[in-house]
Design a protein around this motif. Structure first.
Motif, PDB file in Angstrom:
ATOM      1  N   LYS A 244       1.015  -1.704   0.052  1.00 36.07           N
ATOM      2  CA  LYS A 244       0.168   0.482   0.139  1.00 36.07           C
ATOM      3  C   LYS A 244       0.732   1.246  -0.006  1.00 36.07           C
ATOM      4  N   ASP A 245       0.649   2.408  -0.689  1.00 32.48           N
ATOM      5  CA  ASP A 245       0.712   3.321  -0.536  1.00 32.48           C
ATOM      6  C   ASP A 245       0.847   3.771   1.182  1.00 32.48           C
ATOM      7  N   PHE A 246       1.602   4.903   1.684  1.00 35.02           N
ATOM      8  CA  PHE A 246       1.505   5.003   3.136  1.00 35.02           C
ATOM      9  C   PHE A 246       2.980   5.998   3.356  1.00 35.02           C
ATOM     10  N   SER A 247       2.971   6.976   4.479  1.00 38.84           N
ATOM     11  CA  SER A 247       3.313   7.373   4.888  1.00 38.84           C
ATOM     12  C   SER A 247       4.206   7.258   6.658  1.00 38.84           C
ATOM     13  N   ILE A 248       5.375   8.043   7.161  1.00 38.53           N
ATOM     14  CA  ILE A 248       5.888   7.460   8.054  1.00 38.53           C
ATOM     15  C   ILE A 248       6.597   9.508   8.423  1.00 38.53           C
ATOM     16  N   GLY A 249       5.930   9.578   9.123  1.00 36.80           N
ATOM     17  CA  GLY A 249       6.430  11.079  10.031  1.00 36.80           C
ATOM     18  C   GLY A 249       6.739  10.906  11.127  1.00 36.80           C
ATOM     19  N   VAL A 250       8.113  11.637  11.651  1.00 37.84           N
ATOM     20  CA  VAL A 250       8.522  11.700  13.084  1.00 37.84           C
ATOM     21  C   VAL A 250       7.961  12.750  13.781  1.00 37.84           C
ATOM     22  N   GLU A 251       7.781  12.351  15.190  1.00 35.25           N
ATOM     23  CA  GLU A 251       7.070  12.743  16.168  1.00 35.25           C
ATOM     24  C   GLU A 251       8.110  13.326  17.397  1.00 35.25           C
ATOM     25  N   ILE A 252       8.713  13.894  17.566  1.00 35.82           N
ATOM     26  CA  ILE A 252       9.513  14.512  18.660  1.00 35.82           C
ATOM     27  C   ILE A 252       8.738  14.523  20.239  1.00 35.82           C
ATOM     28  N   LEU A 253       9.143  13.722  20.929  1.00 34.22           N
ATOM     29  CA  LEU A 253       8.594  13.489  22.470  1.00 34.22           C
ATOM     30  C   LEU A 253       9.582  14.094  23.523  1.00 34.22           C
ATOM     31  N   ASP A 254       9.196  14.841  24.597  1.00 34.77           N
ATOM     32  CA  ASP A 254      10.268  14.429  25.434  1.00 34.77           C
ATOM     33  C   ASP A 254      10.551  13.640  26.329  1.00 34.77           C
ATOM     34  N   SER A 255      11.128  13.603  27.552  1.00 40.20           N
ATOM     35  CA  SER A 255      11.578  12.275  28.529  1.00 40.20           C
ATOM     36  C   SER A 255      10.233  11.783  29.209  1.00 40.20           C
ATOM     37  N   SER A 256       8.706  12.770  29.596  1.00 39.29           N
ATOM     38  CA  SER A 256       7.726  12.349  29.552  1.00 39.29           C
ATOM     39  C   SER A 256       6.720  11.974  28.758  1.00 39.29           C
ATOM     40  N   ASN A 257       6.724  11.847  28.016  1.00 41.28           N
ATOM     41  CA  ASN A 257       6.134  11.605  26.385  1.00 41.28           C
ATOM     42  C   ASN A 257       5.499  12.461  26.278  1.00 41.28           C
ATOM     43  N   ASN A 258       5.656  13.560  25.994  1.00 43.02           N
ATOM     44  CA  ASN A 258       4.746  15.272  25.311  1.00 43.02           C
ATOM     45  C   ASN A 258       5.351  15.544  24.257  1.00 43.02           C
ATOM     46  N   PHE A 259       4.337  15.795  23.177  1.00 43.88           N
ATOM     47  CA  PHE A 259       4.574  15.852  22.240  1.00 43.88           C
ATOM     48  C   PHE A 259       5.417  16.934  21.733  1.00 43.88           C
ATOM     49  N   VAL A 260       6.734  17.361  20.845  1.00 46.19           N
ATOM     50  CA  VAL A 260       7.339  18.784  21.104  1.00 46.19           C
ATOM     51  C   VAL A 260       7.535  18.968  19.719  1.00 46.19           C
ATOM     52  N   ASP A 261       7.881  18.586  18.611  1.00 46.31           N
ATOM     53  CA  ASP A 261       7.729  18.424  17.399  1.00 46.31           C
ATOM     54  C   ASP A 261       7.187  17.594  16.689  1.00 46.31           C
ATOM     55  N   PHE A 262       6.789  17.848  14.552  1.00 45.55           N
ATOM     56  CA  PHE A 262       6.272  17.045  14.545  1.00 45.55           C
ATOM     57  C   PHE A 262       7.250  17.331  12.481  1.00 45.55           C
ATOM     58  N   TYR A 263       7.861  15.599  11.702  1.00 39.33           N
ATOM     59  CA  TYR A 263       8.343  16.080  10.865  1.00 39.33           C
ATOM     60  C   TYR A 263       8.036  15.051   9.603  1.00 39.33           C
ATOM     61  N   SER A 264       7.938  15.230   8.517  1.00 41.34           N
ATOM     62  CA  SER A 264       7.673  14.326   7.332  1.00 41.34           C
ATOM     63  C   SER A 264       8.780  13.193   7.164  1.00 41.34           C
ATOM     64  N   PHE A 265       8.930  12.333   7.064  1.00 38.89           N
ATOM     65  CA  PHE A 265      10.288  11.527   7.390  1.00 38.89           C
ATOM     66  C   PHE A 265       9.826  11.272   5.866  1.00 38.89           C
ATOM     67  N   ALA A 266       9.099   9.802   5.557  1.00 36.75           N
ATOM     68  CA  ALA A 266       9.076   9.442   4.086  1.00 36.75           C
ATOM     69  C   ALA A 266       7.634   9.281   3.883  1.00 36.75           C
ATOM     70  N   ASP A 267       7.667   9.161   2.565  1.00 32.06           N
ATOM     71  CA  ASP A 267       6.554   8.968   1.368  1.00 32.06           C
ATOM     72  C   ASP A 267       6.455   7.859   0.200  1.00 32.06           C
ATOM     73  N   TYR A 268       5.704   7.008   0.375  1.00 29.84           N
ATOM     74  CA  TYR A 268       6.162   5.577  -0.191  1.00 29.84           C
ATOM     75  C   TYR A 268       5.019   5.886  -1.746  1.00 29.84           C
ATOM     76  N   TYR A 269       5.204   5.787  -2.921  1.00 28.15           N
ATOM     77  CA  TYR A 269       4.386   5.612  -3.951  1.00 28.15           C
ATOM     78  C   TYR A 269       4.433   4.441  -4.743  1.00 28.15           C
ATOM     79  N   TYR A 270       4.177   3.975  -4.560  1.00 29.49           N
ATOM     80  CA  TYR A 270       3.956   2.514  -5.745  1.00 29.49           C
ATOM     81  C   TYR A 270       2.548   2.948  -6.778  1.00 29.49           C
ATOM     82  N   GLU A 271       3.251   1.419  -8.078  1.00 31.24           N
ATOM     83  CA  GLU A 271       2.290   1.698  -9.217  1.00 31.24           C
ATOM     84  C   GLU A 271       1.875   0.554  -9.726  1.00 31.24           C
TER      85      GLU A 271
END
Length: 271
Positions: A244-271
């Motif tokens: 399947k087409d799918f994507s991976i993003g990266v969530e940056i979490l602090d030591s208490s598992n709190n959300f800090v930031d997010f960025y796109s890592f990889a998007d996969y495309y098929y044919e």
């Protein structure tokens, strides 16, 4: 895995399905992987016949091209600057698929220690230990442009990446495989990775050679954050990563598992 999937924003547009799509063929051939979309580091890795053929910028400008022989071994690696070829690396092999020369310079391989070596009067030397898949484990370059890289593996999955410069650790990534999603890119990059083991171990920085996709990574004791991979698929949840087409993003979490930031890592495309 420390995923907070609700925070993961799918980078590609999801297509709604109508009844006319019910019998549509599901694409199964990996065509392209886009890394770090919408960032200065965005790169498009283009796949043809299950081999990485080139890497481009977002605007299509080629930055690196890969040429293979009839045995699917990488024989030419061409780098481009502003669309102009500026560096060409040629590789030769023996009948056992052992690299024997790079740019005409002879490399030896010790099968007992699984170590490549180059030390023929140049202004640099290379010692590179490889695993059973001929992927770098320990790389030491002495002399001009001295550098070190050290990787660890659990079976066919790379669990850590360390870069050393001037005797000090410059970067550590420890990868955590707490999910068992297949890495669809692994086979397409193996031939390139075997050469990059000797020419540019930085190619391994995101664990693209592993058979599975990591659930996330940390950067060692000096970095307080955890970088958690969140997965999103255009067709199903959890995604079936083999088809399947799918994507991976990266969530940056602090030591208490709190959300800090997010960025796109990889998007996969098929044919």
């Amino acid at each position: 895995m420390k995923n907070i999937i609700a925070l993961f924003v799918l980078a590609t547009t999801l297509l709604s399905c109508s009844s006319s799509d019910d019998n549509a063929t599901i694409p199964t051939v990996l065509q392209k992987v886009v890394f770090y979309r919408n960032s200065p580091n965005e790169k498009h890795w283009n796949i043809n016949n299950d081999l990485l053929t080139n890497i481009t910028l977002a605007d299509g400008t080629v930055v690196e091209e890969f040429v293979y022989d009839t045995q699917n071994r990488l024989v030419t690696d061409i780098k481009y600057t502003n669309g102009v070829a500026t560096e060409t690396t040629t590789i030769t092999y023996n009948a056992n698929n052992i690299i024997t020369s790079i740019n005409g310079l002879p490399y030896t391989f010790n099968a007992t220690t699984r170590t490549y070596a180059y030390s023929y009067g140049s202004n640099f030397t290379i010692d590179c230990k490889v695993n059973e898949d001929f992927l770098v484990v320990d790389f030491i370059r002495g002399g001009f442009n001295a550098s070190e890289y050290h990787m660890t593996y659990n079976g066919a999955d790379m669990t850590s990446f360390k870069k050393v410069a001037n005797g000090s650790t410059e970067l550590i990534k420890n990868f955590h495989f707490d999910q068992l999603y297949t890495n669809p890119l692994q086979n397409a990059v193996l031939a390139v990775a075997r050469v990059k083991s000797l020419t540019d171990p930085n190619f391994f920085i995101d664990s693209v050679v592993s058979t599975k996709i990591a659930g996330g990574f940390d950067k060692g004791a000096s970095d307080p954050y955890y970088y958690s991979h969140g997965y999103s698929s255009s067709t199903e949840t959890p995604p079936n990563h083999s088809i399947k087409d799918f994507s991976i993003g990266v969530e940056i979490l602090d030591s208490s598992n709190n959300f800090v930031d997010f960025y796109s890592f990889a998007d996969y495309y098929y044919e």
